[in-house]
Scaffold this motif. Structure first.
Motif, PDB file in Angstrom:
ATOM      1  N   PHE A  16       1.928 -12.991  -9.895  1.00 25.21           N
ATOM      2  CA  PHE A  16       0.568 -12.720  -9.420  1.00 25.21           C
ATOM      3  C   PHE A  16       0.549 -12.485  -7.906  1.00 25.21           C
ATOM      4  N   TRP A  17       1.382 -13.211  -7.179  1.00 29.64           N
ATOM      5  CA  TRP A  17       1.496 -13.015  -5.731  1.00 29.64           C
ATOM      6  C   TRP A  17       1.956 -11.588  -5.436  1.00 29.64           C
ATOM      7  N   LEU A  18       2.993 -11.149  -6.137  1.00 30.55           N
ATOM      8  CA  LEU A  18       3.491  -9.788  -5.949  1.00 30.55           C
ATOM      9  C   LEU A  18       2.402  -8.763  -6.298  1.00 30.55           C
ATOM     10  N   ALA A  19       1.689  -8.990  -7.395  1.00 29.88           N
ATOM     11  CA  ALA A  19       0.640  -8.054  -7.799  1.00 29.88           C
ATOM     12  C   ALA A  19      -0.476  -8.001  -6.769  1.00 29.88           C
ATOM     13  N   TRP A  20      -0.849  -9.147  -6.225  1.00 32.53           N
ATOM     14  CA  TRP A  20      -1.903  -9.179  -5.201  1.00 32.53           C
ATOM     15  C   TRP A  20      -1.458  -8.446  -3.941  1.00 32.53           C
ATOM     16  N   LEU A  21      -0.203  -8.655  -3.527  1.00 30.27           N
ATOM     17  CA  LEU A  21       0.303  -7.968  -2.343  1.00 30.27           C
ATOM     18  C   LEU A  21       0.370  -6.459  -2.569  1.00 30.27           C
ATOM     19  N   ALA A  22       0.710  -6.047  -3.799  1.00 34.65           N
ATOM     20  CA  ALA A  22       0.763  -4.614  -4.100  1.00 34.65           C
ATOM     21  C   ALA A  22      -0.612  -3.974  -4.004  1.00 34.65           C
ATOM     22  N   GLN A  23      -1.670  -4.750  -4.284  1.00 39.45           N
ATOM     23  CA  GLN A  23      -3.031  -4.220  -4.256  1.00 39.45           C
ATOM     24  C   GLN A  23      -3.756  -4.456  -2.932  1.00 39.45           C
TER      25      GLN A  23
ATOM     26  N   ALA B  34      11.800  -7.811  -4.354  1.00 37.94           N
ATOM     27  CA  ALA B  34      11.519  -9.078  -5.039  1.00 37.94           C
ATOM     28  C   ALA B  34      11.750  -8.982  -6.540  1.00 37.94           C
ATOM     29  N   LEU B  35      11.821  -7.768  -7.077  1.00 36.60           N
ATOM     30  CA  LEU B  35      11.910  -7.621  -8.530  1.00 36.60           C
ATOM     31  C   LEU B  35      13.236  -8.106  -9.118  1.00 36.60           C
ATOM     32  N   PRO B  36      14.406  -7.699  -8.579  1.00 31.14           N
ATOM     33  CA  PRO B  36      15.660  -8.179  -9.189  1.00 31.14           C
ATOM     34  C   PRO B  36      15.774  -9.699  -9.238  1.00 31.14           C
ATOM     35  N   PRO B  37      15.507 -10.432  -8.124  1.00 30.76           N
ATOM     36  CA  PRO B  37      15.617 -11.898  -8.249  1.00 30.76           C
ATOM     37  C   PRO B  37      14.578 -12.503  -9.177  1.00 30.76           C
TER      38      PRO B  37
END
Length: 451
Positions: free
Chosen positions: A180-187, A157-160
């Motif tokens: 924030f969605w990505l950060a929540w999924l990472a945690q 998800a980072l490149p796009p």
């Protein structure tokens, strides 16, 4: 007991069916619109990519990507194809996350991809198309992780996300909820998970995006502030309403009168006021940042807004109605789409798509341009319906994903009534796509817990 052969076959079909549909959609777009339709903005970006003086009126990210494509094949085609790959891959991943059967996946694809607004906008080589395509790909990856895919997918998800953040000057509000969605999924599921950690990860992502954008801006040869154009637009509108010329003298030729401005001014765009005047207006992008002229213009702009707030708000309301509403038949069709390969300076000529399919689709676009089908307001209504449904299902995956998408769309669209220079439909490409995705998600998404 193991899964039945029928269930295994259904699972296999659900995995590959979205990619088959995406390939078919990509092929359709290439056949219908190759090498991509270019407006003046597109042609100017290509000229910069070919070696012309760079200016940040065009986001430098697009120029850098176009330069890479130009080294392989000259013209708009590869940039057009790149944005199509982002769009169709993102849609395939999103449908995969919804775990839809083949019979359901097809109408979902048709609804999201071939609703009139995303279908027509996708035919252009525009930063707006790159933005909603990149955000769709990032959303597709994040939705897959949300629905149970490995957290290792988050890297995809980072490149796009970084590309989307760099493609428009106003893109960061749209990226914020996805960060924030990505950060929540990472945690999620981690013993150290906390709101503070989620906020720290999201803040780090946004800081990295800002640093990337700053680095890209340093590659530009001429920095051009955008606000003078907006200030001039507002000052002309308020001058007409107040029947008193409020523009600083250096922005117009001597002898200009309010009546002359009123004859050419249109609330739906800042462009018509430059044409048909006996005493012309100065092009605002020539104002040097930090100069006395820039300070004088800023003061005049603020004084006009504070001195005539009703006139300024009325002007901005008329622009908002034009931006979200149905376009009038006598407005330029370029506010909606451009069926052309616009030349610019020494750019090589680009052969237009002359296929029967293209001609048929453009006739359909011409017939729809002044109807609600090519307006943003039906998508806003759809977003409100999706928001109500998503809030009721916010503790399920489908509700949570829909709310993130709608937050992204709302944050992106909210400043436009005050900041948009014209009522161009492409500015609302991502909110329209996000509304469709959210609506599909709440109706057909997985019902697993979002926690």
């Amino acid at each position: 007991m193991g899964e039945s052969p029928t269930r295994r076959a259904d699972a296999a079909a659900a995995a590959w069916w979205p990619w088959l549909l995406a390939l078919a959609g990509f092929a359709f777009d290439v056949a219908a619109f190759w090498p991509g339709q270019m407006s003046f903005d597109s042609a100017y970006a290509w000229w910069q990519a070919r070696g012309g003086q760079t200016a940040d009126v065009v986001p430098p990210a697009l120029v850098q990507v176009w330069r890479l494509c130009e080294a392989i094949r000259s013209g708009p085609g590869l940039v057009f194809a790149l944005h199509l790959v982002l769009f169709w891959s993102g849609l395939a991943l999103f449908v995969r996350a919804l775990r839809l059967r083949a019979a359901v996946a097809l109408p979902v694809f048709l609804l999201v991809a071939f609703a009139p607004v995303p279908w027509l906008l996708r035919s252009h080589v525009w930063t707006d198309v790159g933005l909603f395509s990149a955000l769709l790909l990032a959303s597709g990856v994040l939705a897959c992780v949300h629905a149970g895919a490995s957290r290792r997918w988050l890297v995809g998800a980072l490149p796009p996300l970084f590309y989307a953040a760099a493609l428009r000057h106003n893109a960061l509000p749209a990226v914020l909820p996805l960060a924030f969605w990505l950060a929540w999924l990472a945690q999620r599921g981690s013993p150290s998970a906390s709101r503070a950690n989620v906020a720290a990860i999201a803040a780090g992502l946004l800081a990295a995006m800002l640093a990337t954008n700053h680095g890209l801006s340093r590659t530009v040869e001429r920095h051009v502030p955008m606000w003078p154009s907006l200030a001039q637009f507002d000052l002309v509108a308020v001058s007409i309403a107040a029947d008193r010329l409020l523009l600083p003298d250096f922005l117009h030729e001597p002898g200009l009168e309010v009546g002359e401005l009123a004859a050419t001014f249109r609330h739906w765009s800042n462009t018509p006021m430059f044409f048909g005047l006996r005493h012309g207006l100065r092009e605002p992008f020539s104002i040097v940042p930090g100069s006395d002229e820039a300070r004088t213009l800023r003061r005049a702009w603020m004084d006009a807004i504070l001195g005539h707030p009703g006139a300024w708000l009325a002007h901005r309301w008329q622009l908002t109605r034009a931006l979200f509403g149905t376009h009038a038949p006598d407005w330029p069709r370029e506010l909606v789409y451009v069926d052309d390969e616009v030349p610019y300076r020494d750019n090589p000529p680009v052969a237009r798509n002359t296929s029967v399919l293209h001609a048929t689709l453009m006739r359909a676009a011409a017939a729809l341009v002044a109807t609600p089908l090519l307006a943003a307001w039906p998508y806003a209504v759809l977003a409100l319906v999706a928001c109500a449904l998503a809030w009721r299902r916010r503790f399920e995956t489908r509700g949570a994903v829909a709310l993130v998408l709608l937050a992204s769309a709302a944050l992106f669209a909210a400043p436009l009534p005050l900041l948009a220079p014209a009522a161009e439909l492409r500015y609302l490409g991502w909110p329209c796509v996000a509304a469709l995705l959210a609506f599909v998600c709440v109706l057909a998404g997985p019902r697993t817990s979002a926690r």
